[in-house]
Design a protein around this motif. Structure first.
Motif, mmCIF file in Angstrom:
data_model
loop_
_atom_site.group_PDB
_atom_site.id
_atom_site.type_symbol
_atom_site.label_atom_id
_atom_site.label_comp_id
_atom_site.label_asym_id
_atom_site.label_seq_id
_atom_site.Cartn_x
_atom_site.Cartn_y
_atom_site.Cartn_z
ATOM 1 N N ARG A 176 33.440 31.769 54.772
ATOM 2 C CA ARG A 176 33.394 33.005 54.004
ATOM 3 C C ARG A 176 34.034 34.113 54.828
ATOM 4 O O ARG A 176 34.447 33.906 55.960
ATOM 5 C CB ARG A 176 31.949 33.340 53.653
ATOM 6 N N SER A 177 34.108 35.315 54.256
ATOM 7 C CA SER A 177 34.720 36.424 54.973
ATOM 8 C C SER A 177 33.949 36.731 56.254
ATOM 9 O O SER A 177 32.722 36.832 56.238
ATOM 10 C CB SER A 177 34.760 37.675 54.087
ATOM 11 N N ALA A 178 34.668 36.891 57.336
ATOM 12 C CA ALA A 178 34.039 37.184 58.626
ATOM 13 C C ALA A 178 33.798 38.676 58.823
ATOM 14 O O ALA A 178 33.101 39.071 59.760
ATOM 15 C CB ALA A 178 34.925 36.660 59.753
ATOM 16 N N THR A 179 34.359 39.519 57.942
ATOM 17 C CA THR A 179 34.315 40.959 58.170
ATOM 18 C C THR A 179 33.515 41.734 57.133
ATOM 19 O O THR A 179 33.155 42.885 57.373
ATOM 20 C CB THR A 179 35.739 41.538 58.200
ATOM 21 N N ARG A 180 33.221 41.141 55.976
ATOM 22 C CA ARG A 180 32.535 41.857 54.898
ATOM 23 C C ARG A 180 31.948 40.845 53.915
ATOM 24 O O ARG A 180 32.104 39.633 54.089
ATOM 25 C CB ARG A 180 33.505 42.802 54.188
ATOM 26 N N ALA A 181 31.285 41.351 52.907
ATOM 27 C CA ALA A 181 30.602 40.449 51.980
ATOM 28 C C ALA A 181 31.570 39.542 51.238
ATOM 29 O O ALA A 181 31.306 38.347 51.044
ATOM 30 C CB ALA A 181 29.784 41.260 50.961
ATOM 31 N N ARG A 182 32.700 40.080 50.817
ATOM 32 C CA ARG A 182 33.704 39.312 50.072
ATOM 33 C C ARG A 182 34.952 40.172 49.924
ATOM 34 O O ARG A 182 34.910 41.385 50.148
ATOM 35 C CB ARG A 182 33.192 38.923 48.684
ATOM 36 N N PRO A 183 36.078 39.573 49.514
ATOM 37 C CA PRO A 183 37.258 40.392 49.187
ATOM 38 C C PRO A 183 36.959 41.370 48.056
ATOM 39 O O PRO A 183 36.085 41.145 47.217
ATOM 40 C CB PRO A 183 38.295 39.347 48.743
ATOM 41 N N ARG A 184 37.694 42.439 48.042
ATOM 42 C CA ARG A 184 37.539 43.488 47.047
ATOM 43 C C ARG A 184 38.033 43.005 45.681
ATOM 44 O O ARG A 184 38.966 42.208 45.596
ATOM 45 C CB ARG A 184 38.352 44.693 47.517
ATOM 46 N N ILE A 185 37.426 43.524 44.608
ATOM 47 C CA ILE A 185 37.791 43.122 43.246
ATOM 48 C C ILE A 185 38.291 44.336 42.465
ATOM 49 O O ILE A 185 37.553 45.302 42.250
ATOM 50 C CB ILE A 185 36.592 42.485 42.512
ATOM 51 N N TYR A 186 39.543 44.275 42.057
ATOM 52 C CA TYR A 186 40.133 45.247 41.145
ATOM 53 C C TYR A 186 40.206 44.613 39.761
ATOM 54 O O TYR A 186 40.405 43.399 39.635
ATOM 55 C CB TYR A 186 41.551 45.620 41.575
ATOM 56 N N VAL A 187 40.090 45.412 38.726
ATOM 57 C CA VAL A 187 40.227 44.926 37.351
ATOM 58 C C VAL A 187 41.128 45.884 36.586
ATOM 59 O O VAL A 187 41.013 47.110 36.720
ATOM 60 C CB VAL A 187 38.858 44.797 36.648
ATOM 61 N N GLY A 188 42.041 45.320 35.777
ATOM 62 C CA GLY A 188 42.896 46.118 34.916
ATOM 63 C C GLY A 188 42.513 45.934 33.459
ATOM 64 O O GLY A 188 41.781 45.014 33.104
ATOM 65 N N GLY A 189 43.041 46.808 32.604
ATOM 66 C CA GLY A 189 42.750 46.749 31.173
ATOM 67 C C GLY A 189 41.979 47.974 30.726
ATOM 68 O O GLY A 189 41.138 48.491 31.467
ATOM 69 N N GLU A 190 42.252 48.443 29.508
ATOM 70 C CA GLU A 190 41.650 49.695 29.047
ATOM 71 C C GLU A 190 40.914 49.575 27.714
ATOM 72 O O GLU A 190 40.379 50.568 27.220
ATOM 73 C CB GLU A 190 42.731 50.775 28.958
ATOM 74 N N SER A 191 40.870 48.398 27.123
ATOM 75 C CA SER A 191 40.152 48.207 25.867
ATOM 76 C C SER A 191 38.646 48.293 26.108
ATOM 77 O O SER A 191 38.185 48.218 27.262
ATOM 78 C CB SER A 191 40.495 46.843 25.278
ATOM 79 N N PRO A 192 37.829 48.444 25.057
ATOM 80 C CA PRO A 192 36.369 48.458 25.255
ATOM 81 C C PRO A 192 35.835 47.245 26.016
ATOM 82 O O PRO A 192 35.014 47.416 26.932
ATOM 83 C CB PRO A 192 35.837 48.546 23.820
ATOM 84 N N PRO A 193 36.268 45.997 25.714
ATOM 85 C CA PRO A 193 35.774 44.870 26.527
ATOM 86 C C PRO A 193 36.204 44.970 27.981
ATOM 87 O O PRO A 193 35.451 44.566 28.880
ATOM 88 C CB PRO A 193 36.396 43.647 25.843
ATOM 89 N N ALA A 194 37.405 45.501 28.228
ATOM 90 C CA ALA A 194 37.856 45.670 29.613
ATOM 91 C C ALA A 194 36.974 46.664 30.347
ATOM 92 O O ALA A 194 36.606 46.452 31.506
ATOM 93 C CB ALA A 194 39.309 46.130 29.637
ATOM 94 N N ARG A 195 36.612 47.746 29.681
ATOM 95 C CA ARG A 195 35.764 48.757 30.320
ATOM 96 C C ARG A 195 34.374 48.205 30.619
ATOM 97 O O ARG A 195 33.780 48.523 31.657
ATOM 98 C CB ARG A 195 35.681 49.997 29.435
#
Length: 359
Positions: A176-195
């Motif tokens: 697993r990551s040696a420096t933090r809990a996990r890699p960062r997560i970005y999400v794209g999309g602007e529809s209501p389900p995306a939000r």
């Protein structure tokens, strides 16, 4: 703002961002160009790079296309500071395989890796591979379950998951990551389900370029949605044209806009392969702009002072990661670093390290 401004670039995974037929920027989406571009961006002080994922070129199938994940692994080995954000379309990778790839690049980079989940708009890319291109809202249902599995695996947890789309038994990934809990997560999309997906599972929401008041409304909407853990953070894509004077910037904008109009055949091809329900396309249709993912709709066209002021206004509204596009890319990236970054120095005063993932 609680967080310093981080400035990144889009890798040139499919070449030019504004117009394909630009005599000042011949088409080149090669690995060698992208490697040199990212290394220079790191030297110039840019904080992150987004490597968008397309298996086939979305504009023309006879043009070259950089592969996102192998390139991100190579960039991780050759860079020292810049955050590497690799986009991912869940329909193309099983979550167990993708999580393992993410953790490997996280190790190579020393904790500078992130994923950017996008639920896909290019029907042709999926269906021509013999895969099911799910309808818009179902893609987000699929993506949410996919990300749930990936997130737990990236944390090093043992996963037992029995869902609608995935069944995973007694799975744990090391190291697993040696420096933090996990890699960062970005999400794209602007529809209501995306939000909804952003509020529930993302560390950062990538918003397509659009006017400041529209961006404020989007941020306010997501901030009021149910959320566990650290508050979601916000990024924005924008195409920048900055010059000594506003008139010079407008002249360059008009040059690129005229060139972009020569790409009518490409735009028709993209439109024919795009899911009509995708919110990004509806947003882009509202504005005349150059560039992708909203392009110049955010208003970053003007004098150096005007562009810096507009970016500062976005930062004050809640944007702490700015993903820039340019054309011709290298020359304009250098111009931005020389003339606009110093004007934003007070917003970037706190060292911009890759933050830990949300708990």
């Amino acid at each position: 703002m609680d967080h310093p401004l981080r400035i990144g670039i889009w890798a040139l995974v499919h070449g030019n961002r504004a117009a394909l037929r630009d005599p000042l920027e011949p088409y080149d989406a090669s690995w060698d160009r992208n490697r040199r571009l990212v290394l220079e961006a790191e030297r110039l002080g840019y904080d992150c790079v987004l490597v968008a994922q397309h298996t086939m070129n979305p504009h023309r199938t006879d043009l070259g296309q950089l592969e996102a994940w192998t390139s991100s692994a190579a960039l991780a080995a050759q860079t020292r500071r810049i955050e590497i954000i690799a986009a991912i379309k869940p329909m193309l990778y099983h979550p167990v395989v993708l999580a393992k790839m993410a953790l490997q690049i996280e190790e190579i980079s020393g904790g500078r890796f992130a994923i950017n989940l996008v639920n896909a708009w290019n029907r042709k890319e999926i269906e021509d591979a013999g895969l099911v291109f799910r309808e818009h809202d179902e893609r987000y249902t699929y993506g949410a379950e996919w990300l749930e599995v990936v997130e737990q695996l990236m944390r090093g947890e043992e996963v037992n998951h029995d869902g609608r789309f995935f069944q995973v038994r007694n799975y744990r990934l090391e190291p697993r990551s040696a420096t933090r809990a996990r890699p960062r997560i970005y999400v794209g999309g602007e529809s209501p389900p995306a939000r909804d997906l952003v509020a529930a599972q993302a560390d950062v929401w990538f918003i397509n370029g659009q006017p400041l008041e529209d961006v404020k409304a989007l941020i306010a909407d997501v901030r009021q949605r149910p959320r566990r853990g650290e508050p979601v953070r916000f990024g924005l894509s924008t195409f920048v044209i900055a010059r000594e004077t506003e008139a010079e910037a407008r002249a360059e904008y008009e040059r690129l806009l005229a060139l972009a109009k020569q790409d009518a055949d490409i735009k028709a091809y993209v439109k024919a392969n795009t899911d009509a329900a995708v919110a990004m396309r509806k947003t882009q249709a509202k504005f005349e702009s150059v560039g992708t993912n909203g392009g110049t709709a955010g208003g970053t066209v003007g004098s150096y002072d005007q562009v810096a002021e507009r970016i500062a206004a976005f930062h004050a509204a809640g944007i702490d990661t700015l993903l820039t596009q340019f054309q011709p890319f290298e020359a304009e990236m250098r111009r931005f670093a020389e003339h606009v970054m110093p004007r934003l120095a007070h917003l970037r005063a706190v060292p911009a390290a890759v933050p830990e993932s949300a708990a």
